[in-house]
Motif scaffolding. Structure first.
Motif, short mmCIF file in Angstrom:
data_model
loop_
_atom_site.label_atom_id
_atom_site.label_comp_id
_atom_site.label_asym_id
_atom_site.label_seq_id
_atom_site.Cartn_x
_atom_site.Cartn_y
_atom_site.Cartn_z
N GLN A 91 43.54 45.84 75.43
CA GLN A 91 43.06 47.22 75.29
C GLN A 91 41.85 47.22 74.36
O GLN A 91 41.90 46.72 73.25
N LEU A 92 40.75 47.79 74.86
CA LEU A 92 39.53 47.90 74.08
C LEU A 92 39.54 49.22 73.33
O LEU A 92 39.74 50.28 73.93
N GLU A 93 39.32 49.15 72.02
CA GLU A 93 39.32 50.36 71.20
C GLU A 93 37.92 50.62 70.64
O GLU A 93 37.23 49.69 70.22
N VAL A 94 37.55 51.89 70.67
CA VAL A 94 36.21 52.31 70.25
C VAL A 94 36.34 53.42 69.23
O VAL A 94 37.17 54.33 69.38
N LEU A 95 35.53 53.35 68.19
CA LEU A 95 35.47 54.39 67.16
C LEU A 95 34.17 55.17 67.32
O LEU A 95 33.08 54.58 67.36
N ILE A 96 34.27 56.49 67.39
CA ILE A 96 33.10 57.36 67.49
C ILE A 96 32.96 58.12 66.17
O ILE A 96 33.95 58.69 65.68
N GLU A 97 31.77 58.14 65.63
CA GLU A 97 31.51 58.86 64.37
C GLU A 97 30.37 59.84 64.61
O GLU A 97 29.25 59.44 64.91
N MET A 98 30.69 61.11 64.47
CA MET A 98 29.71 62.16 64.73
C MET A 98 28.95 62.53 63.46
O MET A 98 29.55 62.64 62.38
N SER A 139 38.75 58.40 68.34
CA SER A 139 39.13 57.09 68.87
C SER A 139 39.20 57.16 70.38
O SER A 139 39.59 58.18 70.95
N VAL A 140 38.80 56.05 71.02
CA VAL A 140 38.88 55.95 72.47
C VAL A 140 39.55 54.63 72.81
O VAL A 140 39.25 53.60 72.18
N ALA A 141 40.43 54.64 73.79
CA ALA A 141 41.10 53.43 74.24
C ALA A 141 40.79 53.21 75.72
O ALA A 141 40.87 54.14 76.53
N PHE A 142 40.43 51.98 76.06
CA PHE A 142 40.19 51.59 77.45
C PHE A 142 41.08 50.41 77.79
O PHE A 142 41.07 49.40 77.07
N PRO A 143 41.83 50.44 78.88
CA PRO A 143 42.49 49.22 79.35
C PRO A 143 41.47 48.31 80.00
O PRO A 143 40.55 48.76 80.68
N LEU A 144 41.58 47.03 79.76
CA LEU A 144 40.68 46.05 80.40
C LEU A 144 41.34 45.60 81.70
O LEU A 144 42.38 44.93 81.68
N LEU A 145 40.72 45.96 82.82
CA LEU A 145 41.37 45.84 84.12
C LEU A 145 40.66 44.90 85.08
O LEU A 145 41.14 44.67 86.19
N TRP A 146 39.50 44.38 84.70
CA TRP A 146 38.77 43.45 85.58
C TRP A 146 38.11 42.37 84.74
O TRP A 146 37.84 42.53 83.56
N GLU A 147 37.85 41.24 85.39
CA GLU A 147 37.13 40.13 84.76
C GLU A 147 35.63 40.38 84.85
O GLU A 147 35.14 40.98 85.80
#
Length: 523
Positions: A91-98, A139-147
């Motif tokens: 799972q890829l996690e991203v932090l956004i700061e406004m 916070s944003v979460a993305f599942p990693l689903l492809w190579e």
């Protein structure tokens, strides 16, 4: 259906870390009749489900330098937990700061952010899950689903301050879409303004509230004609309701629908899945996206086995002997038009109820617009039907498919109106499934879109307004024996621009999901 247990699972929603404020719509010209106790309780729960954080009052009417600024705001890909390289199933996690235009960190949340992870070279994409921490960070979460390669994009769609303006407009200016009707008797004709929310200005009004469902509609009475001479319904324009100061919050390429920059790398390389690891979100029922694109094809993560109906032969084989009743707005009329172009049958254009008849395979596809409010250029009054009434006319059965796409024309009104409309439609769906349980009912969700002042005003078609009705749509039909086409994610995850009327590659994927519900693969 227990709405007390309603979870904001869908990608069109933003999760909040703390309880936000949910003011209701109040004014003196847009009121609704009391509901029975159970429906009134449901309405309050649904209103709460659309809650959005309040924006603190700015130091001036609109201090632009204090508002969210995508040029100064950033997102950061966080290191993988445990370190090491990225693999399919992680799972890829991203932090956004406004930050505001002075570069100062924001101290509150409420921005509408649209994130996706995608690869143009692979034709891959998936929508991200956003959590608003209500302190200027997300916070944003993305599942990693492809190579292969995967790039993060974050779109600031609406600033929190712009959303405050839209929320105020829905409370104070619910009549900002201009509707009119023509009344005629012989050679005498008059045109007057109509709406659900019709201002009390001393003029007498004609009450066209539907007697069966209670759906409200009013017109100012013509001076020289009676109320029963109403002939047509039309949308003639939009009111200009933004002040010059408020317009500053909706500047394309400045603070409205603008992509944000990455702090560091915006992309990662994803390696094959580890032997001991299972794929994130795949058929687990956990929070996450309902599907993703790979090589331009939508792959479902909710258990639906999406097949590819690439030609007339495959499509007609699936639909042979079936009748499709498509109800809603222009976003599902696109589906009707897809079948109209594909099926080599007889087409009758009788707006608002055109149909296609493929005699060889006994396939009938019919389309009807939902009733008022409807922003069509011109409709005759006798052609208008409420969806609940139309559903009650159907026998149903194993060869009957009902498609519902009802959302885009309700965004400018108090959310109570949409709730009540869907409550009526849900009752009709329940009655249909009770008398014909084998009937298939498919619901299309709302859709992200791109807005310009020159075409569809942001005050009437903004994506935050779409988020609100989409939440209600999902909650109202939760727990019923219906199927879904996840239009929201299918637009958000695709490389094509957000569009109220998605381009054909996306429509084709939607049709494949629809047909996969109609003709499921047997295990």
């Amino acid at each position: 259906m227990d709405l007390l247990e309603f979870e904001q699972k869908e990608n069109s929603a933003i999760t909040f870390k703390k309880e936000p404020i949910y003011p209701t719509m109040k004014n003196d010209f847009c009121a609704f009749k009391p509901l029975p106790p159970a429906e009134a309780l449901e309405e309050q729960i649904l209103i709460k489900s659309t809650a959005w954080p309040e924006t603190p009052r700015l130091s001036s009417l609109i201090a632009l330098e204090e508002t969210s600024d995508p040029a100064h705001s950033t997102f950061t890909i966080l290191p993988r937990k445990g370190g090491g390289e990225w693999h399919v199933g992680d799972q890829l996690e991203v932090l956004i700061e406004m930050r505001d235009s002075r570069g100062h960190a924001k101290k509150y949340g409420g921005d509408l952010l649209v994130p996706r992870l995608h690869s143009r070279s692979l034709g891959a994409g998936v929508a991200g899950q956003v959590v608003d921490h209500l302190n200027g960070s997300y916070s944003v979460a993305f599942p990693l689903l492809w190579e292969g390669d995967a790039e993060v994009e974050v779109l600031l769609d609406h600033s929190s301050e712009a959303i405050s303006v839209q929320r105020k407009l829905n409370r104070e200016q619910p009549d900002r879409v201009i509707f009119k009707s023509k009344f005629q008797s012989g050679s005498v004709s008059e045109t007057t303004t109509c709406n659900i929310c019709l201002r009390q200005d001393g003029r007498p009004q004609c009450n066209y509230t539907d007697l069966r469902s209670g759906e409200p509609w009013f017109c100012y009475k013509p001076k020289n004609l009676s109320c029963d001479t109403r002939m047509t319904h039309m949308r003639t324009g939009y009111k200009q309701v933004l002040s010059d100061e408020e317009k500053k919050l909706f500047q394309s390429n400045v603070n409205f629908e603008v992509f944000m920059k990455a702090l560091g790398q915006a992309n990662v390389t994803v390696l094959p899945q580890r032997q001991e690891q299972t794929r994130t979100n795949e058929n687990t029922g956990k929070l996450g996206p309902s599907g993703y694109y790979y090589q331009g094809v939508w792959r479902s993560l909710d258990g639906t086995r999406v097949q590819q109906f690439d030609n007339y032969s495959a499509t007609s084989q699936c639909l042979k002997g079936k009748t499709l009743h498509v109800f809603g707005d222009s976003t599902v009329r696109q589906w009707f038009e897809y079948f109209e172009a594909l099926l080599p049958g007889y087409t009758k254009i009788d707006i608002p109820k055109p149909f296609v008849w493929d005699k060889a395979n006994e396939i009938l596809v019919m389309f009807r617009y939902h009733g008022n409010p409807f922003r069509n250029a011109l409709l005759r009054v006798h052609q208008q039907r409420y969806v609940a009434h139309e559903l009650d006319r159907l026998d149903g059965g194993p060869n009957t498919v009902v498609v519902l796409g009802i959302w885009a024309h309700f965004t400018t009104f108090p959310i109570e109106l949409y709730i009540r409309r869907l409550q009526n439609i849900r009752k009709a769906v329940v009655r249909l499934l009770d008398r014909a349980p084998s009937t298939l009912v498919v619901i299309r969700t709302g859709t992200l879109q791109s807005i310009t002042f020159s075409h569809l005003p942001v005050t009437c078609n903004g994506n935050w307004l779409s988020v609100q009705v989409d939440k209600v749509l999902r909650a109202i039909f939760k727990g019923l024996n219906v199927r879904w086409v996840e239009a929201w994610e299918m637009v958000q995850a695709h490389d094509l621009p957000n569009d109220l009327h998605p381009k054909r590659p996306i429509i084709k994927n939607m049709i494949n999901v629809l047909l996969s519900h109609i003709c499921p693969v047997r295990a």
